[in-house]
Structure formats: C-alpha cells, structure tokens
Design an enzyme around this catalytic site. Structure first.
Site, PDB file in Angstrom:
ATOM      1  N   HIS A  85       0.936  -1.277  -0.145  1.00  0.00           N
ATOM      2  CA  HIS A  85       0.038   0.112  -0.100  1.00  0.00           C
ATOM      3  C   HIS A  85       0.912   1.162   0.057  1.00  0.00           C
ATOM      4  CE1 HIS A  85      -3.543   2.346   0.575  1.00  0.00           C
ATOM      5  NE2 HIS A  85      -3.583   2.277   1.991  1.00  0.00           N
ATOM      6  N   HIS A 116      -2.418  -2.407  -9.621  1.00  0.00           N
ATOM      7  CA  HIS A 116      -3.105  -1.682  -8.765  1.00  0.00           C
ATOM      8  C   HIS A 116      -4.654  -2.668  -8.658  1.00  0.00           C
ATOM      9  CE1 HIS A 116      -5.811   1.485  -6.822  1.00  0.00           C
ATOM     10  NE2 HIS A 116      -4.658   1.902  -6.593  1.00  0.00           N
ATOM     11  N   ASP A 164       2.935   5.292  -6.774  1.00  0.00           N
ATOM     12  CA  ASP A 164       3.892   5.337  -6.057  1.00  0.00           C
ATOM     13  C   ASP A 164       5.307   5.368  -6.918  1.00  0.00           C
ATOM     14  OD1 ASP A 164       1.884   3.266  -3.830  1.00  0.00           O
ATOM     15  OD2 ASP A 164       3.031   5.286  -3.435  1.00  0.00           O
TER      16      ASP A 164
HETATM   17  C1  SDX Z   1      -1.320   2.059  -3.448  1.00  0.00           C
HETATM   18  O1  SDX Z   1      -6.176   0.832  -3.138  1.00  0.00           O
HETATM   19  C2  SDX Z   1      -5.662   2.102  -3.400  1.00  0.00           C
HETATM   20  O2  SDX Z   1      -6.460   2.901  -3.923  1.00  0.00           O
HETATM   21  C3  SDX Z   1      -4.121   2.105  -3.149  1.00  0.00           C
HETATM   22  C4  SDX Z   1      -3.591   3.550  -3.368  1.00  0.00           C
HETATM   23  C5  SDX Z   1      -4.123   4.460  -2.954  1.00  0.00           C
HETATM   24  O3  SDX Z   1      -4.049   5.762  -3.083  1.00  0.00           O
HETATM   25  O4  SDX Z   1      -4.603   4.408  -1.776  1.00  0.00           O
HETATM   26  O5  SDX Z   1      -3.541   3.526  -4.763  1.00  0.00           O
HETATM   27  C6  SDX Z   1      -1.957   3.453  -3.125  1.00  0.00           C
HETATM   28  O6  SDX Z   1      -1.422   1.185  -2.564  1.00  0.00           O
HETATM   29  C7  SDX Z   1      -0.849   1.886  -4.482  1.00  0.00           C
HETATM   30  C8  SDX Z   1      -0.480   0.393  -4.764  1.00  0.00           C
HETATM   31  C9  SDX Z   1       1.052   0.256  -4.324  1.00  0.00           C
HETATM   32  N1  SDX Z   1       1.689  -0.945  -4.196  1.00  0.00           N
HETATM   33  C10 SDX Z   1       2.589  -1.374  -5.230  1.00  0.00           C
HETATM   34  O7  SDX Z   1       3.080  -0.717  -6.017  1.00  0.00           O
HETATM   35  C11 SDX Z   1       3.070  -2.880  -4.933  1.00  0.00           C
HETATM   36  C12 SDX Z   1       3.224  -3.678  -5.938  1.00  0.00           C
HETATM   37  N2  SDX Z   1       1.867  -3.834  -6.638  1.00  0.00           N
HETATM   38  C13 SDX Z   1       1.216  -5.276  -6.230  1.00  0.00           C
HETATM   39  O8  SDX Z   1       1.560  -5.664  -4.856  1.00  0.00           O
HETATM   40  C14 SDX Z   1      -0.086  -5.049  -6.303  1.00  0.00           C
HETATM   41  O9  SDX Z   1      -0.281  -4.991  -7.668  1.00  0.00           O
HETATM   42  C15 SDX Z   1      -1.089  -4.758  -5.765  1.00  0.00           C
HETATM   43  C16 SDX Z   1      -1.052  -5.134  -4.279  1.00  0.00           C
HETATM   44  C17 SDX Z   1      -1.043  -3.214  -5.823  1.00  0.00           C
HETATM   45  C18 SDX Z   1      -2.637  -5.091  -6.020  1.00  0.00           C
HETATM   46  O10 SDX Z   1      -2.684  -6.514  -5.765  1.00  0.00           O
HETATM   47  P1  SDX Z   1      -4.081  -7.222  -6.268  1.00  0.00           P
HETATM   48  O11 SDX Z   1      -5.055  -6.456  -6.753  1.00  0.00           O
HETATM   49  O12 SDX Z   1      -4.457  -8.161  -5.168  1.00  0.00           O
HETATM   50  O13 SDX Z   1      -3.576  -7.913  -7.576  1.00  0.00           O
HETATM   51  P2  SDX Z   1      -2.900  -9.445  -7.441  1.00  0.00           P
HETATM   52  O14 SDX Z   1      -1.616  -9.668  -6.392  1.00  0.00           O
HETATM   53  O15 SDX Z   1      -3.908 -10.766  -7.313  1.00  0.00           O
HETATM   54  O16 SDX Z   1      -2.116  -9.773  -8.878  1.00  0.00           O
HETATM   55  C19 SDX Z   1      -2.902 -10.162 -10.007  1.00  0.00           C
HETATM   56  C20 SDX Z   1      -1.651 -10.579 -10.813  1.00  0.00           C
HETATM   57  C21 SDX Z   1      -0.837 -11.912 -10.035  1.00  0.00           C
HETATM   58  O17 SDX Z   1      -0.370 -12.644 -11.070  1.00  0.00           O
HETATM   59  P3  SDX Z   1      -1.187 -14.198 -11.342  1.00  0.00           P
HETATM   60  O18 SDX Z   1      -1.370 -14.727 -10.273  1.00  0.00           O
HETATM   61  O19 SDX Z   1      -2.544 -13.550 -12.031  1.00  0.00           O
HETATM   62  O20 SDX Z   1      -0.029 -14.639 -12.155  1.00  0.00           O
HETATM   63  O21 SDX Z   1      -0.806  -9.780 -11.214  1.00  0.00           O
HETATM   64  C22 SDX Z   1       0.678  -9.908 -10.584  1.00  0.00           C
HETATM   65  C23 SDX Z   1       0.332 -11.087  -9.678  1.00  0.00           C
HETATM   66  O22 SDX Z   1       1.299 -11.888  -9.078  1.00  0.00           O
HETATM   67  N3  SDX Z   1       1.053  -8.701 -10.120  1.00  0.00           N
HETATM   68  C24 SDX Z   1       2.122  -8.530 -10.146  1.00  0.00           C
HETATM   69  C25 SDX Z   1       2.488  -6.951  -9.699  1.00  0.00           C
HETATM   70  N4  SDX Z   1       1.279  -6.806  -9.051  1.00  0.00           N
HETATM   71  C26 SDX Z   1       0.388  -7.535  -9.570  1.00  0.00           C
HETATM   72  N5  SDX Z   1       3.371  -8.994 -10.537  1.00  0.00           N
HETATM   73  C27 SDX Z   1       4.675  -8.470 -10.563  1.00  0.00           C
HETATM   74  N6  SDX Z   1       4.689  -6.930 -10.153  1.00  0.00           N
HETATM   75  C28 SDX Z   1       3.679  -6.480  -9.593  1.00  0.00           C
HETATM   76  N7  SDX Z   1       3.774  -5.303  -9.171  1.00  0.00           N
END
Ligand code: SDX
Length: 426
Positions: free
Chosen positions: A266, A307, A365
């Site tokens: 997050h 996201h 971010d």
């Molecule tokens: C913020 O919610 C909000 O509004 C938050 C925010 C706000 O203003 O409040 O926007 C701020 O928190 C932005 C997000 C910051 N976090 C990151 O940048 C961390 C990296 N991102 C990931 O951890 C992830 O994308 C999340 C946590 C942001 C979202 O996760 P989800 O929606 O639970 O998606 P998921 O984990 O189920 O991913 C779906 C697929 C998976 O692959 P498969 O299992 O389908 O094969 O996408 C892949 C994941 O492995 N994936 C990534 C990835 N993010 C998702 N693979 C590599 N790198 C990534 N960053």
C-alpha cells in the site's frame, strides 16, 4: 430505493431469494446482500475484491478508464489548477471554497500547525534510527491524550476542529520525525509560509539561518500532497472507517490509517520503489528484475506497478511523471540515473506480455519517490509524506460516516476449524 432485484437460487431449492440492486450516480450497481443472514447465508469475498463497504459522495475511480474524480473534479484538473488545502476543503465540504472560505480555511489550518509542547517529550523515547512511520503511528495516536476530553464526535463543530487539527499537525509531527533522526533541533511552523513551504521549512531549515524555501520544490511538494489526498475505499481508508464505526476518536482512527498505510503493498510502496531502483542500479540489469517479477517462485514484485482498481494508467502516475520531468530539469538533475532507470523500466514493462495481460501499469508510487529524493527527503520518510497527503481523505471519509446513521463494522467468516469437541479427561 431500488426498483431492480437480483434473484439468488440455491441448488436443490425451488425458492429464490430477492436481493435489492442499487445504482449510484456513476459506476457499477451494487447488490444489497444484507438479507442473506436471515436465510442462513453469508457472502464470501476475501480481500473485498467485489464488495462495496459503504456509499460515498467523495471520490470516484474508474479503473478501466484510469479516471479519478474528487467530488466530480478530475485529478488532472485539480493538480493543474487547485492546491492541496483547497482540495482538502473540497474533500471535507463537497464544494470548492469561495475566496472567503478558502482564506478562512487556510487560516484555520495555519493556526493549528503547532503541537502541544509536551508532545516534544515523546521523541526522547524513540531511538534515533526508529522508522518514522513507527513514530507517526505512536505520536498521532497520542494526540488523543491531548484532545480526547474536548471532543464530542456527535458535534459537527468538534468534528470539524478535529479534522483541521489533524490536517495541520501531521506535517509538524512528520518534520519532527526527520529532525529527531538527524539530531537537529525541531523547527516551529511559521504563519507566513504556505502549507507546503512550512513543511519544507520545518524539515530542512535550522535556527542558525534565515528561513527560506525553494518555491519550485514547495510547488512540487504541494502537488504531491494533493495527488495523495484521497482514493475511495483503499485499505487504509477502510481501516479508518472500521475504527471510526466503533465510535473511536478521530486521532485514534487516523493513527490506525497510518498503521495500515505503512505496508509495502500500500503506501509503503513508494519507499520500496526507491529501494528497488537502488538495487537495480543500472539499466543493463532491468531485464533481470523484470524476469524476477514474473517468476511465481520469486516473491519479488515490480514495486510501483499494478493496482487493485486501476487496469489502466493510474492518472496520478501520469501527473507525477510530468512533475518528475519538471522538477529534475529545474534542479538540473534531469539525467538522474534512478529516473532514467524508472523510465526505461516503465517502457519495458508496458511492452511485456506478462504486464499487458495482467493490466499492470505504473501507480501513484512509481514516480513519487524520485521527486521526493530530488527534493532531499530521505527514503524512510516517503510513506510519511503519503500519510500527510492522505489525511484529508481519511478524515473526510470518517466525517462522512460519522455524520450519517452508521453501524459498527463487524464482518463474519467461513469457519473451517474443528467442530465442537470435549476437553480430554485427566
Ligand atoms: C497504493 O487501493 C488503493 O487505492 C491504493 C492506493 C491509494 O492511493 O490508496 O492507490 C495506493 O497502494 C498503490 C499500490 C502500491 N503497491 C505497489 O506498487 C506494490 C506492487 N503492487 C502489487 O503488490 C499489487 O499490484 C497490488 C497489491 C497493488 C494489487 O494487488 P491485487 O489487486 O491483489 O492483484 P494480485 O496480487 O492478485 O495480482 C494479479 C496478478 C498476479 O499474477 P497471477 O497470480 O495472476 O499470475 O498480477 C501479478 C500477481 O502476481 N502482479 C504483479 C504485480 N502486481 C500484481 N506481478 C509483478 N509485479 C507487480 N507489481
């Protein structure tokens, strides 16, 4: 109320359950499942992927189109024409302020920027190398000790005062975290500085010289705060709402939001992006990290990418990238190696099937940390900056909930543990 209905039928039953369907002004309809408990059923939605926890008038996100509206105004237009405090007023009150309202709000925030002198004692107990978010959670929560008795959350005036105090004091406490870490004296806020100027003043000036702040950096700082101001029912805002639903005081609720924001999935992602770019070090190593991000057996993820809601560019990331260009050029560091790596990383990822298929784009971010580093803010303070920016969003959602009839949030579960069994006889 609703004139649409969703019908739920269970295998083996001839009876269908009618569930009301409600429509918002824009966005998906929602199915009201409140009546399921009486039918002996719960919904099941870990991570709340398909769950609307409340109704709200504050912020709208269209993840597919990359749209973010605050009280109907697009984030791009607010970033271009508004400022952080005006956006705070908009989030809190629902409309942009008149010139008179804006001056009144700015003055109210200005005259609440100081913290109680006894709060300074708290810092003596923290190690110099304590993570600033650990201090923020503790000190912001401790504000309750100074205001708890003068706060009636059923009183609109008390709610407004608490909101102004929190918006005003977060930067002061944040700057104190930094000064504590570097062993410099705390700087008092100045009433002749704007919100962002004051923050940079308290962070980087000392009592040994006249107070000055680079206006370019102050403008960039103000826009960064604005871009973080609110984001619908994200994890930390949902935490604030859940804490608020128990009747806890707003200082305790905001402290719970700060705690939730800290996680690297997050608000902690901006710090993680900088650490990732530092680890990549050279453009020649980008492919190696892209490979790791795609490897299911490697916990590494491309920080700042992906996201839960945006399946298109995060509109804030586009504005942040533009500010990045401008600030680095103004500072004469447009060839900043980290910015070069970030731009290249973004290009490669956006052309890679893995990221395209999963609709993974840069989020808020991805670029913010590069600008914060250029401003001189240490990486450990990045999530603290996010918390300052998000406070108006948190407190606006708290106020929206508390100002209307609400119930304590209390989810249920799918129980998969033991059925009843007896304690073994001795
Ligand atoms: C913020 O919610 C909000 O509004 C938050 C925010 C706000 O203003 O409040 O926007 C701020 O928190 C932005 C997000 C910051 N976090 C990151 O940048 C961390 C990296 N991102 C990931 O951890 C992830 O994308 C999340 C946590 C942001 C979202 O996760 P989800 O929606 O639970 O998606 P998921 O984990 O189920 O991913 C779906 C697929 C998976 O692959 P498969 O299992 O389908 O094969 O996408 C892949 C994941 O492995 N994936 C990534 C990835 N993010 C998702 N693979 C590599 N790198 C990534 N960053």
């Amino acid at each position: 109320m609703s004139n649409k209905v969703a019908k739920l039928t269970l295998d083996g039953s001839t009876e269908s359950i009618d569930l009301p369907v409600y429509s918002g002004t824009i966005g998906p309809d929602v199915v009201d499942v409140g009546g399921l408990t009486a039918k002996g059923l719960f919904t099941y939605d870990p991570g709340f992927m398909s769950t609307a926890s409340c109704k709200s008038d504050i912020t709208y996100i269209d993840g597919d189109k990359g749209v973010l509206l605050h009280r109907g105004y697009p984030i791009e237009q607010l970033a271009e024409h508004s400022d952080f405090l005006e956006t705070c007023f908009l989030l809190l009150n629902g409309e942009l302020p008149t010139a008179e309202e804006k001056t009144g709000f700015e003055n109210s925030i200005r005259y609440h920027t100081m913290v109680h002198e006894q709060l300074y004692q708290f810092f003596k107990g923290f190690p110099r190398d304590a993570h600033p978010m650990a201090i923020m959670v503790g000190v912001v929560g401790a504000l309750s000790a100074f205001y708890h008795d003068s706060l009636d959350i059923t009183n609109a005036k008390d709610r407004e005062l608490a909101a102004h105090r929190l918006i005003a004091k977060l930067p002061t406490i944040a700057a104190m975290c930094y000064k504590h870490a570097v062993g410099q004296p705390f700087m008092y806020p100045r009433n002749d500085f704007s919100f962002a100027e004051n923050f940079l003043h308290m962070m980087f000036n000392t009592p040994c010289e006249d107070a000055k702040v680079n206006p370019i950096l102050a403008k960039a700082m103000d826009t960064i705060f604005l871009l973080h101001a609110d984001h619908e029912q994200n994890a930390s805002t949902s935490t604030v709402r859940l804490a608020g639903s128990t009747g806890a005081n707003p200082f305790a609720c905001i402290a719970s939001g700060i705690a939730a924001l800290w996680g690297p999935a997050h608000g902690g992602a901006n710090e993680a992006v900088l650490n990732m770019l530092d680890e990549i070090q050279d453009e020649s190593r980008i492919e190696e990290f892209i490979k790791r991000a795609k490897d299911k057996n490697d916990p590494f993820r491309l920080m700042g990418f992906g996201h839960r809601v945006y399946k298109n560019f995060d509109p804030r990331a586009k504005v942040m990238r533009k500010i990045c260009d401008e600030v680095l050029e103004d500072l004469g560091v447009e060839n900043d190696p980290l910015f070069r790596i970030a731009r290249r990383l973004e290009k490669i990822a956006l052309e890679d099937e893995y990221f395209i298929e999963r609709k993974l784009y840069p989020n808020v971010d991805f670029y913010s940390g590069i600008i914060l580093k250029a401003i001189g803010i240490p990486t450990s303070m990045f999530t603290v900056i996010f918390a300052i920016g998000r406070t108006p969003g948190w407190i606006s959602h708290w106020k929206e909930m508390i100002s209307n009839p609400y119930k304590i949030g209390r989810p249920r579960q799918l129980y998969t543990g033991h059925t009843q069994r007896d304690y073994p006889a001795k």
